[in-house]
Design a protein around this motif. Structure first.
Motif, PDB file in Angstrom:
ATOM      1  N   GLY A 211       0.803  -1.210   0.000  1.00 22.01           N
ATOM      2  CA  GLY A 211       0.000   0.000   0.000  1.00 22.01           C
ATOM      3  C   GLY A 211       0.837   1.262   0.000  1.00 22.01           C
ATOM      4  O   GLY A 211       0.476   2.261  -0.639  1.00 22.01           O
ATOM      5  N   ASP A 212       1.950   1.229   0.705  1.00 19.42           N
ATOM      6  CA  ASP A 212       2.834   2.391   0.755  1.00 19.42           C
ATOM      7  C   ASP A 212       3.561   2.588  -0.579  1.00 19.42           C
ATOM      8  O   ASP A 212       3.823   3.721  -0.998  1.00 19.42           O
ATOM      9  N   VAL A 213       3.896   1.481  -1.232  1.00 26.62           N
ATOM     10  CA  VAL A 213       4.481   1.575  -2.572  1.00 26.62           C
ATOM     11  C   VAL A 213       3.503   2.272  -3.506  1.00 26.62           C
ATOM     12  O   VAL A 213       3.868   3.197  -4.249  1.00 26.62           O
ATOM     13  N   GLY A 214       2.249   1.852  -3.464  1.00 25.93           N
ATOM     14  CA  GLY A 214       1.236   2.472  -4.303  1.00 25.93           C
ATOM     15  C   GLY A 214       1.048   3.940  -4.000  1.00 25.93           C
ATOM     16  O   GLY A 214       0.894   4.770  -4.915  1.00 25.93           O
ATOM     17  N   ALA A 215       1.078   4.297  -2.713  1.00 24.43           N
ATOM     18  CA  ALA A 215       0.912   5.698  -2.313  1.00 24.43           C
ATOM     19  C   ALA A 215       2.058   6.553  -2.832  1.00 24.43           C
ATOM     20  O   ALA A 215       1.848   7.683  -3.303  1.00 24.43           O
ATOM     21  N   ALA A 216       3.271   6.024  -2.761  1.00 27.71           N
ATOM     22  CA  ALA A 216       4.438   6.778  -3.244  1.00 27.71           C
ATOM     23  C   ALA A 216       4.380   6.963  -4.753  1.00 27.71           C
ATOM     24  O   ALA A 216       4.678   8.045  -5.272  1.00 27.71           O
ATOM     25  N   VAL A 217       3.981   5.919  -5.464  1.00 24.01           N
ATOM     26  CA  VAL A 217       3.853   6.013  -6.925  1.00 24.01           C
ATOM     27  C   VAL A 217       2.775   7.024  -7.289  1.00 24.01           C
ATOM     28  O   VAL A 217       2.967   7.892  -8.148  1.00 24.01           O
ATOM     29  N   ASP A 218       1.629   6.931  -6.626  1.00 25.60           N
ATOM     30  CA  ASP A 218       0.515   7.839  -6.922  1.00 25.60           C
ATOM     31  C   ASP A 218       0.871   9.294  -6.626  1.00 25.60           C
ATOM     32  O   ASP A 218       0.388  10.212  -7.304  1.00 25.60           O
ATOM     33  N   ALA A 219       1.719   9.505  -5.621  1.00 25.25           N
ATOM     34  CA  ALA A 219       2.109  10.871  -5.255  1.00 25.25           C
ATOM     35  C   ALA A 219       3.096  11.479  -6.247  1.00 25.25           C
ATOM     36  O   ALA A 219       3.292  12.692  -6.265  1.00 25.25           O
ATOM     37  N   GLY A 220       3.729  10.622  -7.059  1.00 29.06           N
ATOM     38  CA  GLY A 220       4.666  11.122  -8.054  1.00 29.06           C
ATOM     39  C   GLY A 220       6.123  10.910  -7.719  1.00 29.06           C
ATOM     40  O   GLY A 220       7.000  11.576  -8.292  1.00 29.06           O
ATOM     41  N   ALA A 221       6.425   9.976  -6.802  1.00 36.15           N
ATOM     42  CA  ALA A 221       7.823   9.689  -6.473  1.00 36.15           C
ATOM     43  C   ALA A 221       8.553   9.140  -7.697  1.00 36.15           C
ATOM     44  O   ALA A 221       7.990   8.374  -8.487  1.00 36.15           O
ATOM     45  N   ASP A 222       9.818   9.518  -7.832  1.00 33.50           N
ATOM     46  CA  ASP A 222      10.641   9.061  -8.950  1.00 33.50           C
ATOM     47  C   ASP A 222      11.352   7.748  -8.651  1.00 33.50           C
ATOM     48  O   ASP A 222      11.716   7.014  -9.578  1.00 33.50           O
TER      49      ASP A 222
ATOM     50  N   PHE B  71       9.114   3.308 -15.343  1.00 38.69           N
ATOM     51  CA  PHE B  71       9.599   4.685 -15.183  1.00 38.69           C
ATOM     52  C   PHE B  71       9.646   5.153 -13.730  1.00 38.69           C
ATOM     53  O   PHE B  71       9.820   6.346 -13.472  1.00 38.69           O
ATOM     54  N   VAL B  72       9.495   4.224 -12.787  1.00 39.48           N
ATOM     55  CA  VAL B  72       9.780   4.500 -11.375  1.00 39.48           C
ATOM     56  C   VAL B  72      10.922   3.570 -10.986  1.00 39.48           C
ATOM     57  O   VAL B  72      10.820   2.353 -11.148  1.00 39.48           O
ATOM     58  N   SER B  73      12.017   4.128 -10.483  1.00 38.20           N
ATOM     59  CA  SER B  73      13.219   3.343 -10.205  1.00 38.20           C
ATOM     60  C   SER B  73      13.099   2.570  -8.896  1.00 38.20           C
ATOM     61  O   SER B  73      12.590   3.092  -7.890  1.00 38.20           O
ATOM     62  N   VAL B  74      13.593   1.341  -8.919  1.00 39.77           N
ATOM     63  CA  VAL B  74      13.662   0.503  -7.723  1.00 39.77           C
ATOM     64  C   VAL B  74      15.102   0.509  -7.226  1.00 39.77           C
ATOM     65  O   VAL B  74      16.023   0.118  -7.946  1.00 39.77           O
ATOM     66  N   VAL B  75      15.287   0.977  -5.991  1.00 40.01           N
ATOM     67  CA  VAL B  75      16.626   1.150  -5.419  1.00 40.01           C
ATOM     68  C   VAL B  75      16.809   0.181  -4.256  1.00 40.01           C
ATOM     69  O   VAL B  75      15.962   0.097  -3.365  1.00 40.01           O
ATOM     70  N   GLY B  76      17.920  -0.540  -4.260  1.00 39.66           N
ATOM     71  CA  GLY B  76      18.254  -1.425  -3.149  1.00 39.66           C
ATOM     72  C   GLY B  76      19.324  -0.793  -2.283  1.00 39.66           C
ATOM     73  O   GLY B  76      20.400  -0.437  -2.764  1.00 39.66           O
ATOM     74  N   LEU B  77      19.025  -0.625  -0.997  1.00 40.68           N
ATOM     75  CA  LEU B  77      19.959   0.000  -0.056  1.00 40.68           C
ATOM     76  C   LEU B  77      20.703  -1.082   0.729  1.00 40.68           C
ATOM     77  O   LEU B  77      20.080  -1.955   1.338  1.00 40.68           O
ATOM     78  N   PHE B  78      22.034  -0.975   0.737  1.00 43.33           N
ATOM     79  CA  PHE B  78      22.892  -1.933   1.432  1.00 43.33           C
ATOM     80  C   PHE B  78      23.834  -1.193   2.379  1.00 43.33           C
ATOM     81  O   PHE B  78      24.253  -0.065   2.087  1.00 43.33           O
TER      82      PHE B  78
END
Length: 205
Positions: free
Chosen positions: A14-25, A54-61
């Motif tokens: 749900g939070d992924v969807g909210a971020a996408v809908d808000a316009g996160a890059d 067109f929305v980037s998936v970033v892995g933090l290590f």
């Protein structure tokens, strides 16, 4: 030019969807067990399936083994690697993938040195220093330490929220801003309204 926005520490669909809908890059998934926002590889696979084109998936290590990074890359469709520990540039370059390096700022000249050391990075993320935590502190730092000459794209993190991100963009003029705790109602649990307000304020500036 609009400032890019990354929402980090996502743990729920749900939070992924909210971020996408808000316009996160970009969306960040944390592969670091001590973090309260950490996800497993299996969780990240499910979350990444819900990220559109067109929305980037970033892995933090944070100081990972090479084997662990490669395992994540084999199973999760990451677009970008984010190294948030004490990794060397040589290590960051091993994976044939674009990467950014985080620097926890505590003294003058540190950002300039990092830009030289990690010159092959796709960007330098600057965050607040904390002796006990690698990011996610919720604290800001002295923006006067940020140089105007920037050979790498600069990503501003550390203590950002909808209350101060417009001011941060005006003063620092970063390539992008990165937020985690500033859009949460609990660690790892995002607040839809806060995400929306944050993105709007970042773009307004």
């Amino acid at each position: 030019m609009s400032t890019r926005v990354k929402i980090c520490g996502l743990t729920r669909i749900g939070d992924v969807g909210a971020a996408v809908d808000a316009g996160a890059d970009a969306l960040g998934f944390v592969f670091y067990d001590p973090s309260p926002r950490a996800v497993t590889i299996e969780q990240a696979k499910v979350l990444a399936r819900n990220v559109p084109a067109f929305v980037s998936v970033v892995g933090l290590f944070v100081n990972p083994s090479e084997a662990f990074v490669r395992e994540v890359l084999d199973r999760v469709p990451l677009d970008l690697l984010q190294f948030h520990g004490d990794e060397t540039a040589e290590f960051c370059n091993r994976f044939g993938r674009r990467w950014i390096k985080a620097v926890r700022v505590r003294e003058a000249g540190q950002i300039e040195r990092a830009m030289r050391e990690y010159r092959q990075a796709s960007g330098l993320l600057i965050d607040a220093w904390d002796p006990d935590r690698y990011g996610g502190t919720g604290h800001s730092f002295n923006w006067d330490l940020i140089p105007s000459e920037r050979p790498l794209p600069l990503i501003l993190a550390g203590g950002l929220s909808s209350a101060n991100v417009a001011d941060a963009v005006e003063k620092v003029k970063p390539w992008a801003v990165d937020v985690s705790g500033g859009v949460e109602k609990a660690k790892g649990i995002k607040d839809i309204e806060k995400i929306s307000d944050f993105v709007k304020e970042a773009h307004r500036a």
